[in-house]
Write an enzyme that holds these catalytic residues in place. Structure first.
Site, PDB file in Angstrom:
ATOM      1  N   ASN A  16       0.704  -1.048   0.202  1.00  0.00           N
ATOM      2  CA  ASN A  16      -0.279   0.085  -0.186  1.00  0.00           C
ATOM      3  C   ASN A  16       0.785   1.073  -0.002  1.00  0.00           C
ATOM      4  OD1 ASN A  16      -1.562   2.318   0.853  1.00  0.00           O
ATOM      5  ND2 ASN A  16      -2.711   0.342   1.382  1.00  0.00           N
ATOM      6  N   GLY A  18       0.581   4.632   0.030  1.00  0.00           N
ATOM      7  CA  GLY A  18      -0.092   5.675   1.322  1.00  0.00           C
ATOM      8  C   GLY A  18       0.614   5.255   2.567  1.00  0.00           C
ATOM      9  N   ASP A  73      -0.954  -3.950  10.850  1.00  0.00           N
ATOM     10  CA  ASP A  73      -2.163  -4.622  10.521  1.00  0.00           C
ATOM     11  C   ASP A  73      -3.449  -3.900  11.368  1.00  0.00           C
ATOM     12  OD1 ASP A  73      -3.875  -6.184   9.230  1.00  0.00           O
ATOM     13  OD2 ASP A  73      -4.252  -7.440  10.931  1.00  0.00           O
ATOM     14  N   SER A  74      -4.276  -3.205  10.930  1.00  0.00           N
ATOM     15  CA  SER A  74      -5.537  -2.646  11.344  1.00  0.00           C
ATOM     16  C   SER A  74      -7.152  -3.282  11.408  1.00  0.00           C
ATOM     17  CB  SER A  74      -5.126  -1.174  11.062  1.00  0.00           C
ATOM     18  OG  SER A  74      -5.363  -1.351   9.877  1.00  0.00           O
ATOM     19  N   GLY A 152     -11.886   3.486   3.916  1.00  0.00           N
ATOM     20  CA  GLY A 152     -12.729   2.531   4.949  1.00  0.00           C
ATOM     21  C   GLY A 152     -13.956   2.676   5.418  1.00  0.00           C
ATOM     22  N   ASP A 154     -13.855   5.379   7.852  1.00  0.00           N
ATOM     23  CA  ASP A 154     -13.708   6.694   8.124  1.00  0.00           C
ATOM     24  C   ASP A 154     -14.902   7.492   8.157  1.00  0.00           C
ATOM     25  OD1 ASP A 154     -11.516   5.976   8.967  1.00  0.00           O
ATOM     26  OD2 ASP A 154     -10.433   7.556   7.518  1.00  0.00           O
ATOM     27  N   LYS A 174      -6.907  13.157  12.446  1.00  0.00           N
ATOM     28  CA  LYS A 174      -7.176  12.498  12.661  1.00  0.00           C
ATOM     29  C   LYS A 174      -5.998  11.589  13.365  1.00  0.00           C
ATOM     30  CE  LYS A 174      -7.978   7.955  10.223  1.00  0.00           C
ATOM     31  NZ  LYS A 174      -7.839   7.320   9.067  1.00  0.00           N
ATOM     32  N   HIS A 179      -5.851   4.787  16.167  1.00  0.00           N
ATOM     33  CA  HIS A 179      -5.415   3.670  16.098  1.00  0.00           C
ATOM     34  C   HIS A 179      -3.954   4.466  15.575  1.00  0.00           C
ATOM     35  CE1 HIS A 179      -7.294   3.377  12.718  1.00  0.00           C
ATOM     36  NE2 HIS A 179      -6.451   2.829  12.488  1.00  0.00           N
TER      37      HIS A 179
HETATM   38  P1  IMP Z   1      -5.049  -3.251   6.951  1.00  0.00           P
HETATM   39  O1  IMP Z   1      -4.791  -2.888   8.204  1.00  0.00           O
HETATM   40  O2  IMP Z   1      -3.657  -2.632   5.238  1.00  0.00           O
HETATM   41  O3  IMP Z   1      -4.807  -5.123   6.426  1.00  0.00           O
HETATM   42  O4  IMP Z   1      -6.447  -3.203   6.792  1.00  0.00           O
HETATM   43  C1  IMP Z   1      -7.321  -2.932   7.638  1.00  0.00           C
HETATM   44  C2  IMP Z   1      -8.540  -2.518   7.252  1.00  0.00           C
HETATM   45  O5  IMP Z   1      -9.649  -2.169   8.049  1.00  0.00           O
HETATM   46  C3  IMP Z   1      -9.094  -1.760   6.160  1.00  0.00           C
HETATM   47  O6  IMP Z   1      -9.045  -1.818   4.248  1.00  0.00           O
HETATM   48  C4  IMP Z   1     -10.070  -0.657   6.306  1.00  0.00           C
HETATM   49  O7  IMP Z   1     -11.368  -1.301   5.591  1.00  0.00           O
HETATM   50  C5  IMP Z   1      -9.324  -0.614   7.860  1.00  0.00           C
HETATM   51  N1  IMP Z   1      -9.281  -0.100   8.412  1.00  0.00           N
HETATM   52  C6  IMP Z   1      -8.080   0.170   9.123  1.00  0.00           C
HETATM   53  N2  IMP Z   1      -7.868   1.492   9.196  1.00  0.00           N
HETATM   54  C7  IMP Z   1      -8.112   2.103   9.310  1.00  0.00           C
HETATM   55  C8  IMP Z   1      -8.899   3.748   9.970  1.00  0.00           C
HETATM   56  O8  IMP Z   1      -8.319   4.152   9.790  1.00  0.00           O
HETATM   57  N3  IMP Z   1      -9.766   4.322   8.821  1.00  0.00           N
HETATM   58  C9  IMP Z   1     -10.916   3.515   8.291  1.00  0.00           C
HETATM   59  N4  IMP Z   1     -10.450   2.230   8.227  1.00  0.00           N
HETATM   60  C10 IMP Z   1      -9.728   1.731   8.755  1.00  0.00           C
END
Ligand code: IMP
Length: 204
Positions: A16, A18, A73-74, A152, A154, A174, A179
Site C-alpha cells: 500500500n 499510502g 495490521d489494523s 474505509g 472513516d 485524525k 489507532h
Molecule cells: P490493513 O491494516 O491494511 O489490513 O487494513 C484493514 C482494513 O481496516 C482497511 O482496509 C479498512 O477497511 C479498515 N481500517 C483500518 N484502519 C482504518 C482507518 O483508519 N480508517 C478506516 N478504516 C480503517
C-alpha cells in the site's frame, strides 16, 4: 569526535503506497534504509488478532528478504457485532462503500454503537520478533455516513469525545486520535531501543 551511525536496512512489508509513505515520513529521522517489498513476496493473513497478523507478515518478509522487516495490521471492532469485522475489516464486503453499508445494516437502530479501531505494528528479523506495539481508538458508529476524507470505515466512525467522524477530519487531526497515530508514537522509543540509540534524540 563525530560518530557516524551505520544505517540498518528495513523492509516495509506493505504494498500500500499510502502506508509506505506514512511510515517513510515517520521513520525519516532514524538511521534506516527503507526498502520496498521485493518482487514475489506473498503472505496469507491467517492470524485471529491484529497483533498476530502483523507478526506473521513481518516474520514472513524478514525470512523472504533476509532484512529486518516492519509490518502492520489494523481494523474496526464493533461491540454489538461481537468484535466484527475485526481482522476481516478489509474483506468484510467488496468495496469500502459496501462495507460501510453492511455495518450500518447489521447495527440497525441499536442504541449501543460502541466500537474501536485497533492498529498493531511489528518489526522482526529472520531470527526473532524485535518489537511490537499497538494503538487503540475508542468511539462509536454513527447512524449515517458523514464526511468525504479518509478511507474505509472513516465516514461512520466518531472517536469518543469528538463531534466529527474520521472522514470529516483532515489527516493531521485524525492522526492525533487514531489507532495508527497512537501506535506510531509508541513505535519511536521502541525503535530507538532496538537500534541502541539514545531515545531522547527521537522524541519528536
Ligand atoms: P490493513 O491494516 O491494511 O489490513 O487494513 C484493514 C482494513 O481496516 C482497511 O482496509 C479498512 O477497511 C479498515 N481500517 C483500518 N484502519 C482504518 C482507518 O483508519 N480508517 C478506516 N478504516 C480503517
Amino acid at each position: 569526535m563525530n560518530f557516524k551511525v551505520k544505517n540498518k536496512s528495513l523492509v516495509l512489508a506493505t504494498t500500500n503506497l499510502g502506508k509506505f509513505k506514512e511510515f517513510s515520513r515517520l521513520l525519516s529521522d532514524f538511521p534506516l534504509d527503507l526498502l520496498s517489498p521485493p518482487n514475489g513476496w506473498n503472505c496469507e493473513e491467517t492470524g485471529v488478532t491484529f497483533q498476530e497478523n502483523a507478526r506473521i507478515k513481518a516474520s514472513s518478509m524478514a525470512n523472504f528478504s533476509g532484512f529486518w522487516s516492519l509490518a502492520d495490521d489494523s481494523g474496526l471492532m464493533v461491540d454489538q457485532l461481537g468484535g466484527k469485522p475485526g481482522v476481516y475489516s478489509s474483506r468484510y464486503a467488496k468495496s469500502d462503500q459496501e462495507r460501510v453499508t453492511k455495518i450500518l445494516k447489521e447495527l440497525g437502530n441499536k442504541i449501543n454503537r460502541s466500537a474501536k479501531f485497533v492498529a498493531a505494528i511489528c518489526i522482526a528479523s529472520k531470527e526473532e520478533i524485535l518489537l511490537e506495539v499497538h494503538g487503540v481508538c475508542e468511539g462509536y458508529i454513527t447512524f449515517t455516513p458523514r464526511g468525504k476524507f479518509g478511507f474505509g470505515y472513516d465516514p461512520i466512525f466518531q472517536p469518543l469525545g469528538q463531534e466529527l467522524t474520521f472522514a470529516e477530519m483532515n489527516n493531521e487531526t485524525k492522526n492525533l486520535f487514531s489507532h495508527r497515530g497512537k501506535a506510531l508514537e509508541l513505535l519511536k522509543p521502541e525503535l530507538s531501543r532496538i537500534l541502541n540509540l539514545n531515545s531522547t534524540s527521537w522524541s519528536n
